[in-house]
Every structure is written in structure tokens, then in C-alpha cells.
Design a protein around this motif. Sequence first.
Motif, mmCIF file in Angstrom:
data_model
loop_
_atom_site.group_PDB
_atom_site.id
_atom_site.type_symbol
_atom_site.label_atom_id
_atom_site.label_comp_id
_atom_site.label_asym_id
_atom_site.label_seq_id
_atom_site.Cartn_x
_atom_site.Cartn_y
_atom_site.Cartn_z
ATOM 1 N N GLY A 11 51.411 67.450 37.107
ATOM 2 C CA GLY A 11 52.481 67.437 38.091
ATOM 3 C C GLY A 11 53.021 66.048 38.400
ATOM 4 O O GLY A 11 53.777 65.882 39.352
ATOM 5 N N ALA A 12 52.643 65.069 37.584
ATOM 6 C CA ALA A 12 53.011 63.678 37.892
ATOM 7 C C ALA A 12 54.521 63.460 37.902
ATOM 8 O O ALA A 12 55.048 62.785 38.789
ATOM 9 C CB ALA A 12 52.352 62.730 36.907
ATOM 10 N N ASP A 13 55.241 64.014 36.934
ATOM 11 C CA ASP A 13 56.688 63.803 36.877
ATOM 12 C C ASP A 13 57.388 64.322 38.129
ATOM 13 O O ASP A 13 58.270 63.661 38.681
ATOM 14 C CB ASP A 13 57.288 64.466 35.635
ATOM 15 C CG ASP A 13 56.888 63.770 34.343
ATOM 16 O OD1 ASP A 13 56.526 62.576 34.405
ATOM 17 O OD2 ASP A 13 56.945 64.426 33.281
ATOM 18 N N GLU A 14 56.977 65.499 38.579
ATOM 19 C CA GLU A 14 57.592 66.067 39.774
ATOM 20 C C GLU A 14 57.275 65.229 41.015
ATOM 21 O O GLU A 14 58.125 65.011 41.859
ATOM 22 C CB GLU A 14 57.130 67.512 39.986
ATOM 23 C CG GLU A 14 57.661 68.485 38.956
ATOM 24 C CD GLU A 14 56.861 68.480 37.665
ATOM 25 O OE1 GLU A 14 55.745 67.907 37.624
ATOM 26 O OE2 GLU A 14 57.363 69.043 36.681
ATOM 27 N N ARG A 15 56.030 64.777 41.136
ATOM 28 C CA ARG A 15 55.659 63.949 42.283
ATOM 29 C C ARG A 15 56.412 62.626 42.288
ATOM 30 O O ARG A 15 56.888 62.177 43.338
ATOM 31 C CB ARG A 15 54.138 63.699 42.301
ATOM 32 C CG ARG A 15 53.339 64.939 42.673
ATOM 33 C CD ARG A 15 51.880 64.604 42.937
ATOM 34 N NE ARG A 15 51.212 63.933 41.839
ATOM 35 C CZ ARG A 15 50.630 64.550 40.813
ATOM 36 N NH1 ARG A 15 50.653 65.872 40.752
ATOM 37 N NH2 ARG A 15 50.028 63.854 39.867
ATOM 38 N N LEU A 16 56.543 62.004 41.119
ATOM 39 C CA LEU A 16 57.275 60.744 41.035
ATOM 40 C C LEU A 16 58.747 60.938 41.363
ATOM 41 O O LEU A 16 59.358 60.109 42.034
ATOM 42 C CB LEU A 16 57.112 60.120 39.646
ATOM 43 C CG LEU A 16 55.725 59.562 39.352
ATOM 44 C CD1 LEU A 16 55.619 59.174 37.887
ATOM 45 C CD2 LEU A 16 55.431 58.374 40.247
ATOM 46 N N ASP B 75 44.984 68.479 35.036
ATOM 47 C CA ASP B 75 45.670 69.164 36.138
ATOM 48 C C ASP B 75 46.394 68.171 37.042
ATOM 49 O O ASP B 75 47.525 68.410 37.462
ATOM 50 C CB ASP B 75 44.677 69.979 36.974
ATOM 51 C CG ASP B 75 44.160 71.202 36.244
ATOM 52 O OD1 ASP B 75 44.751 71.595 35.211
ATOM 53 O OD2 ASP B 75 43.142 71.761 36.705
ATOM 54 N N ILE B 76 45.753 67.054 37.324
ATOM 55 C CA ILE B 76 46.384 66.026 38.163
ATOM 56 C C ILE B 76 47.606 65.456 37.462
ATOM 57 O O ILE B 76 48.677 65.302 38.056
ATOM 58 C CB ILE B 76 45.373 64.907 38.495
ATOM 59 C CG1 ILE B 76 44.294 65.440 39.428
ATOM 60 C CG2 ILE B 76 46.085 63.696 39.111
ATOM 61 C CD1 ILE B 76 43.126 64.497 39.628
ATOM 62 N N GLY B 77 47.468 65.149 36.181
ATOM 63 C CA GLY B 77 48.564 64.567 35.422
ATOM 64 C C GLY B 77 49.726 65.521 35.183
ATOM 65 O O GLY B 77 50.858 65.089 35.021
ATOM 66 N N TYR C 52 60.014 63.231 43.333
ATOM 67 C CA TYR C 52 60.098 63.457 44.767
ATOM 68 C C TYR C 52 60.001 62.138 45.520
ATOM 69 O O TYR C 52 60.772 61.865 46.428
ATOM 70 C CB TYR C 52 58.980 64.410 45.223
ATOM 71 C CG TYR C 52 58.976 64.623 46.716
ATOM 72 C CD1 TYR C 52 59.797 65.590 47.282
ATOM 73 C CD2 TYR C 52 58.174 63.860 47.553
ATOM 74 C CE1 TYR C 52 59.815 65.793 48.651
ATOM 75 C CE2 TYR C 52 58.184 64.049 48.923
ATOM 76 C CZ TYR C 52 59.007 65.022 49.469
ATOM 77 O OH TYR C 52 59.021 65.198 50.827
ATOM 78 N N GLN C 53 59.048 61.308 45.127
ATOM 79 C CA GLN C 53 58.886 60.021 45.802
ATOM 80 C C GLN C 53 60.113 59.143 45.611
ATOM 81 O O GLN C 53 60.529 58.451 46.539
ATOM 82 C CB GLN C 53 57.637 59.308 45.282
ATOM 83 C CG GLN C 53 56.358 59.961 45.741
ATOM 84 C CD GLN C 53 55.122 59.312 45.141
ATOM 85 O OE1 GLN C 53 55.221 58.440 44.288
ATOM 86 N NE2 GLN C 53 53.960 59.751 45.598
ATOM 87 N N LEU D 234 41.504 65.983 35.316
ATOM 88 C CA LEU D 234 42.501 64.926 35.137
ATOM 89 C C LEU D 234 43.789 65.472 34.514
ATOM 90 O O LEU D 234 44.889 65.014 34.856
ATOM 91 C CB LEU D 234 41.923 63.790 34.292
ATOM 92 C CG LEU D 234 40.767 63.045 34.948
ATOM 93 C CD1 LEU D 234 40.197 62.007 33.987
ATOM 94 C CD2 LEU D 234 41.191 62.410 36.256
#
Length: 51
Positions: free
Chosen positions: A30-35, A26-28, A37-38, A24
Motif C-alpha cells: 500500500g506504499a504508493d497509495e499512502r505516499l 503487505d506493508i509495501g 495521500y501524504q 513486509l
Amino acid sequence: MVMRLSQTGGKPPWEVFMALDGVLADIGAGADERLAYQAAHAATGTRASFG
């Protein structure tokens, strides 16, 4: 969830917790970068028609 995984996998709960915590994290991580990008590639004009 930890207890169910522990019982199913035959591992002690603390070991399951540590493994799940690592996944969890590891998933969290990269959250800022994914958000970002979206947000930069937001879909527009794609409303689905229901009815």
C-alpha cells in the motif's frame, strides 16, 4: 534479524523469513497509495522552532 527472531521464538530461520517476508510485502503493497495521500495533504507552514 531473522536469526535473532528464530532463536528467540524457537522457529527455524526459513519459517521466520517467510513470515517476515509476508508482513513486509503487505506493508509495501500500500506504499504508493499512502505516499500519494501524504503528498496531497502536505503540511505547510509548520516549521518547528529549535533554539
